[in-house]
Design a protein around this motif. Structure first.
Motif, PDB file in Angstrom:
ATOM      1  N   GLY A  52      18.782 -17.602  48.465  1.00 51.74           N
ATOM      2  CA  GLY A  52      17.565 -16.850  48.772  1.00 51.74           C
ATOM      3  C   GLY A  52      17.745 -15.358  48.592  1.00 51.74           C
ATOM      4  N   ALA A  53      18.467 -14.990  47.553  1.00 54.74           N
ATOM      5  CA  ALA A  53      18.895 -13.592  47.413  1.00 54.74           C
ATOM      6  C   ALA A  53      17.826 -12.665  46.873  1.00 54.74           C
ATOM      7  CB  ALA A  53      20.130 -13.516  46.521  1.00 54.74           C
ATOM      8  N   SER A  54      16.652 -13.189  46.506  1.00 50.57           N
ATOM      9  CA  SER A  54      15.619 -12.348  45.908  1.00 50.57           C
ATOM     10  C   SER A  54      14.819 -11.548  46.923  1.00 50.57           C
ATOM     11  CB  SER A  54      14.656 -13.215  45.084  1.00 50.57           C
ATOM     12  OG  SER A  54      15.331 -13.828  44.022  1.00 50.57           O
ATOM     13  N   GLY A  55      14.986 -11.828  48.202  1.00 52.32           N
ATOM     14  CA  GLY A  55      14.247 -11.117  49.233  1.00 52.32           C
ATOM     15  C   GLY A  55      14.946  -9.839  49.647  1.00 52.32           C
ATOM     16  N   GLY A  56      14.381  -9.200  50.666  1.00 49.13           N
ATOM     17  CA  GLY A  56      14.923  -7.921  51.116  1.00 49.13           C
ATOM     18  C   GLY A  56      16.360  -8.019  51.587  1.00 49.13           C
ATOM     19  N   GLU A 103      33.244 -10.292  45.652  1.00 49.07           N
ATOM     20  CA  GLU A 103      32.732 -10.899  44.431  1.00 49.07           C
ATOM     21  C   GLU A 103      31.562 -11.784  44.851  1.00 49.07           C
ATOM     22  OE1 GLU A 103      34.058 -14.278  41.193  1.00 49.07           O
ATOM     23  OE2 GLU A 103      35.624 -12.956  42.010  1.00 49.07           O
ATOM     24  N   VAL A 104      30.345 -11.324  44.576  1.00 48.06           N
ATOM     25  CA  VAL A 104      29.149 -11.972  45.114  1.00 48.06           C
ATOM     26  C   VAL A 104      28.437 -12.777  44.037  1.00 48.06           C
ATOM     27  CG1 VAL A 104      26.959 -11.629  46.305  1.00 48.06           C
ATOM     28  CG2 VAL A 104      28.855 -10.055  46.738  1.00 48.06           C
ATOM     29  N   THR A 105      28.152 -14.034  44.368  1.00 48.04           N
ATOM     30  CA  THR A 105      27.271 -14.859  43.544  1.00 48.04           C
ATOM     31  C   THR A 105      25.954 -15.006  44.284  1.00 48.04           C
ATOM     32  OG1 THR A 105      29.046 -16.093  42.471  1.00 48.04           O
ATOM     33  CG2 THR A 105      26.885 -17.142  42.550  1.00 48.04           C
ATOM     34  N   ALA A 106      24.859 -14.663  43.620  1.00 47.95           N
ATOM     35  CA  ALA A 106      23.540 -14.695  44.237  1.00 47.95           C
ATOM     36  C   ALA A 106      22.716 -15.818  43.632  1.00 47.95           C
ATOM     37  CB  ALA A 106      22.824 -13.358  44.029  1.00 47.95           C
ATOM     38  N   VAL A 107      21.976 -16.522  44.500  1.00 46.61           N
ATOM     39  CA  VAL A 107      21.072 -17.571  44.033  1.00 46.61           C
ATOM     40  C   VAL A 107      19.657 -16.999  44.026  1.00 46.61           C
ATOM     41  CG1 VAL A 107      20.194 -19.901  44.383  1.00 46.61           C
ATOM     42  CG2 VAL A 107      22.551 -19.336  45.039  1.00 46.61           C
ATOM     43  N   SER A 108      19.032 -16.977  42.845  1.00 44.29           N
ATOM     44  CA  SER A 108      17.683 -16.451  42.683  1.00 44.29           C
ATOM     45  C   SER A 108      16.924 -17.359  41.732  1.00 44.29           C
ATOM     46  CB  SER A 108      17.717 -15.028  42.140  1.00 44.29           C
ATOM     47  OG  SER A 108      16.428 -14.595  41.763  1.00 44.29           O
ATOM     48  N   ALA A 109      15.742 -17.778  42.120  1.00 39.44           N
ATOM     49  CA  ALA A 109      14.964 -18.694  41.287  1.00 39.44           C
ATOM     50  C   ALA A 109      14.406 -18.025  40.043  1.00 39.44           C
ATOM     51  CB  ALA A 109      13.823 -19.298  42.104  1.00 39.44           C
ATOM     52  N   SER A 110      14.328 -16.696  40.052  1.00 42.81           N
ATOM     53  CA  SER A 110      13.681 -15.964  38.971  1.00 42.81           C
ATOM     54  C   SER A 110      14.695 -15.163  38.147  1.00 42.81           C
ATOM     55  CB  SER A 110      12.636 -15.002  39.553  1.00 42.81           C
ATOM     56  OG  SER A 110      12.285 -14.000  38.633  1.00 42.81           O
ATOM     57  N   PRO A 111      14.702 -15.313  36.811  1.00 44.52           N
ATOM     58  CA  PRO A 111      15.599 -14.507  35.973  1.00 44.52           C
ATOM     59  C   PRO A 111      15.364 -13.010  36.141  1.00 44.52           C
ATOM     60  CG  PRO A 111      14.699 -16.349  34.720  1.00 44.52           C
ATOM     61  CD  PRO A 111      13.954 -16.320  36.023  1.00 44.52           C
ATOM     62  N   HIS A 127      20.404 -19.905  39.298  1.00 47.06           N
ATOM     63  CA  HIS A 127      19.031 -20.207  39.697  1.00 47.06           C
ATOM     64  C   HIS A 127      18.923 -21.446  40.578  1.00 47.06           C
ATOM     65  CE1 HIS A 127      18.138 -16.991  37.063  1.00 47.06           C
ATOM     66  NE2 HIS A 127      18.512 -17.636  35.983  1.00 47.06           N
ATOM     67  N   ASP A 128      20.070 -22.077  40.824  1.00 47.64           N
ATOM     68  CA  ASP A 128      20.131 -23.201  41.754  1.00 47.64           C
ATOM     69  C   ASP A 128      21.521 -23.209  42.375  1.00 47.64           C
ATOM     70  OD1 ASP A 128      20.835 -26.256  42.357  1.00 47.64           O
ATOM     71  OD2 ASP A 128      18.659 -26.037  42.420  1.00 47.64           O
ATOM     72  N   VAL A 129      21.602 -23.567  43.646  1.00 43.39           N
ATOM     73  CA  VAL A 129      22.897 -23.566  44.333  1.00 43.39           C
ATOM     74  C   VAL A 129      23.901 -24.429  43.582  1.00 43.39           C
ATOM     75  CG1 VAL A 129      24.079 -24.051  46.493  1.00 43.39           C
ATOM     76  CG2 VAL A 129      21.729 -23.248  46.535  1.00 43.39           C
ATOM     77  N   ALA A 130      23.444 -25.543  43.042  1.00 46.27           N
ATOM     78  CA  ALA A 130      24.354 -26.464  42.363  1.00 46.27           C
ATOM     79  C   ALA A 130      25.041 -25.821  41.163  1.00 46.27           C
ATOM     80  CB  ALA A 130      23.590 -27.721  41.933  1.00 46.27           C
ATOM     81  N   GLU A 131      24.454 -24.746  40.606  1.00 47.57           N
ATOM     82  CA  GLU A 131      25.021 -24.093  39.431  1.00 47.57           C
ATOM     83  C   GLU A 131      26.140 -23.116  39.782  1.00 47.57           C
ATOM     84  OE1 GLU A 131      21.798 -22.119  37.499  1.00 47.57           O
ATOM     85  OE2 GLU A 131      20.584 -23.931  37.311  1.00 47.57           O
ATOM     86  N   ALA A 132      26.294 -22.776  41.047  1.00 45.03           N
ATOM     87  CA  ALA A 132      27.296 -21.793  41.457  1.00 45.03           C
ATOM     88  C   ALA A 132      28.708 -22.368  41.292  1.00 45.03           C
ATOM     89  CB  ALA A 132      27.072 -21.380  42.904  1.00 45.03           C
ATOM     90  N   THR A 133      29.593 -21.548  40.772  1.00 44.72           N
ATOM     91  CA  THR A 133      30.975 -21.970  40.564  1.00 44.72           C
ATOM     92  C   THR A 133      31.803 -21.615  41.796  1.00 44.72           C
ATOM     93  OG1 THR A 133      30.752 -21.593  38.188  1.00 44.72           O
ATOM     94  CG2 THR A 133      32.976 -21.787  39.055  1.00 44.72           C
ATOM     95  N   GLY A 134      32.029 -22.601  42.627  1.00 50.53           N
ATOM     96  CA  GLY A 134      32.782 -22.382  43.855  1.00 50.53           C
ATOM     97  C   GLY A 134      34.260 -22.687  43.658  1.00 50.53           C
ATOM     98  N   PRO A 135      35.022 -22.789  44.726  1.00 56.61           N
ATOM     99  CA  PRO A 135      34.543 -22.627  46.105  1.00 56.61           C
ATOM    100  C   PRO A 135      34.453 -21.160  46.504  1.00 56.61           C
ATOM    101  CG  PRO A 135      36.864 -23.165  46.126  1.00 56.61           C
ATOM    102  CD  PRO A 135      36.449 -23.193  44.678  1.00 56.61           C
ATOM    103  N   PHE A 136      33.738 -20.906  47.618  1.00 62.03           N
ATOM    104  CA  PHE A 136      33.529 -19.553  48.104  1.00 62.03           C
ATOM    105  C   PHE A 136      34.143 -19.402  49.498  1.00 62.03           C
ATOM    106  CE2 PHE A 136      30.237 -20.343  45.011  1.00 62.03           C
ATOM    107  CZ  PHE A 136      30.221 -19.176  44.262  1.00 62.03           C
TER     108      PHE A 136
END
Length: 321
Positions: free
Chosen positions: A140-144, A159-167, A183-192
């Motif tokens: 939900g990184a697109s908000g404030g 090293e931050v990976t952000a999930v945002s639905a919008s390019p 754009h989806d949590v499943a796409e993030a390359t973990g682990p974190f």
């Protein structure tokens, strides 16, 4: 004085009304509000308003009456403030512990974008502790909150990976320092090392699986309004022995005013950049709330408090365009 009050109508959540000017307590200053910002949480409260409650937690303006107990800023000083409620009005009473003085270079619009989202991001940083070298995922990184957190954490060596639905929104997060945007949590390359989850529903269990063994999962929101289901056995799929923390930004040992002063300083020195996706007159508040609900606003929405319409105290506040 004029204020925005709940209507109970989902199609137009607020309207102008005449209300009594606040009577400050001894430890409160009276602030003439020049701008306020809107949060998604306020939309949900407005959908089912409590009797007598009025919205408004993020404001900026000028002190017109100092606190009777002698604390806080004096008359004429410009401030950013975080009242408990009732800030969407021409005046608001705010405890001096929830105020910070603004430098002359900072506008009320910029300052009004800071409180709730900025406090949340700053306190998430404090909850994590040292972030240097840590891999962090935030949903939900697109908000404030997401914009503030990404900038603060990246500048501190995470090293931050952000999930945002919008390019488009993802591009801005990259500019603020995100190492990767998906754009989806499943796409993030973990682990974190740390996962910050704010969506709920199906996002939360997917985010948990991205957490490292003995990592930390911090649940700080549920924007989807959908409950999340976790299984004990999910932890054996990767996040074994991970810690799960519930986070509420208001649970802080540091006063709001102190943390607001930090946010003001970081902004004034160019180290923090409020992302204002919509700036307009407070007559447009109902429309802004609808657009915020439907995720048509990136970052923060800020409303300028200008003279209210005189064509009727009960006129609904809607977009004039």
């Amino acid at each position: 004085m004029k204020a925005l009050v709940p209507t109970g109508d989902l199609d137009s959540l607020v309207r102008y009304d005449d209300v009594a000017a606040p009577c400050p307590k001894p430890d409160e200053a009276l602030v003439a509000v020049e701008a306020f910002s809107v949060n998604r949480g306020e939309f949900f409260l407005l959908a089912r308003p409590r009797e007598g409650w009025r919205p408004g937690k993020d404001i900026a303006g000028t002190v017109v009456r100092a606190a009777d107990n002698g604390t806080g800023p004096g008359v004429g000083e410009r401030v950013v403030a975080h009242p408990a409620s009732a800030g969407w009005a021409e005046k608001a009473a705010v405890p001096t512990s929830s105020l910070a003085v603004l430098p002359g270079s900072m506008t009320a619009v910029t300052a009004a974008a800071l409180p709730l989202a900025g406090l949340t991001a700053l306190r998430l940083m404090r909850r994590i502790g040292g972030v240097l070298g840590k891999r962090i995922l935030i949903t939900g990184a697109s908000g404030g909150v997401g914009h503030y957190f990404v900038e603060l954490a990246a500048a501190s060596g995470a090293e931050v990976t952000a999930v945002s639905a919008s390019p488009e929104r993802g591009l801005r997060l990259t500019e603020l320092g995100a190492a990767d945007v998906v754009h989806d949590v499943a796409e993030a390359t973990g682990p974190f090392d740390v996962v910050l989850e704010s969506v709920g529903g199906g996002s939360a269990p997917k985010a948990l699986l991205k957490t490292a063994k003995r990592g930390t999962f911090i649940w700080f929101g549920q924007a989807s309004r959908q409950p999340a289901t976790f299984s004990f056995f999910d932890f054996f799929a990767g996040p074994e022995s991970a810690r799960l923390h519930h986070f509420h930004y208001a649970d802080s040992d540091v006063a709001d005013g102190t943390d607001l002063a930090t946010l003001v300083r970081l902004t004034a020195t160019g180290r923090l950049h409020p992302e204002i996706g919509r700036e307009t007159d407070w007559a447009d508040t109902a429309t802004v709330l609808a657009d915020l609900r439907d995720r048509r606003i990136r970052g923060k929405a800020v409303l300028r408090v200008e003279p209210a319409p005189t064509s009727g105290a009960d006129r609904t506040a809607t977009h004039a365009a």
